[in-house]
Design an enzyme around this catalytic site. Structure first.
Site, mmCIF file in Angstrom:
data_model
loop_
_atom_site.group_PDB
_atom_site.id
_atom_site.type_symbol
_atom_site.label_atom_id
_atom_site.label_comp_id
_atom_site.label_asym_id
_atom_site.label_seq_id
_atom_site.Cartn_x
_atom_site.Cartn_y
_atom_site.Cartn_z
ATOM 1 C CE1 TYR A 1 -3.952 -2.098 0.217
ATOM 2 C CE2 TYR A 1 -2.538 -3.427 1.629
ATOM 3 C CZ TYR A 1 -3.683 -3.287 0.866
ATOM 4 O OH TYR A 1 -4.549 -4.342 0.736
ATOM 5 C CB CYS A 2 0.169 4.682 -1.272
ATOM 6 S SG CYS A 2 0.473 4.834 -3.046
ATOM 7 N N PRO A 3 2.758 4.486 0.785
ATOM 8 C CG PRO A 3 4.671 5.583 1.653
ATOM 9 C CD PRO A 3 3.366 4.896 2.063
#
Length: 73
Positions: free
Chosen positions: A10-12
């Site tokens: 998941y971001c980042p």
């Protein structure tokens, strides 16, 4: 073409993996990021534009996003 398979991250995470890879490849090379995190489809293109690289493609596949970037500098 270098593929960064960041599906499940998941971001980042996907953005950071792409940046790391772009630093390692030569100017003119293409990096393809595979990400299951929908926010990557927004965050990566924004960063690419700010960093001065070329966004080649952003495509929604069945259960992930394919983001293709060309290193320009």
């Amino acid at each position: 073409m270098v593929v960064v398979d960041a599906r499940g991250s998941y971001c980042p995470g996907p953005l950071m993996e792409m940046i790391k890879t772009l630093k390692q490849v030569e100017v003119g090379e293409v990096v393809e990021v595979l990400s299951s995190d929908e926010s990557s489809a927004k965050d990566i293109p924004e960063w690419v534009k700010k960093a001065g690289h070329e966004l080649v493609e952003v495509k929604k596949e069945e259960d992930y996003w394919r983001i293709v970037v060309k290193k320009l500098k």
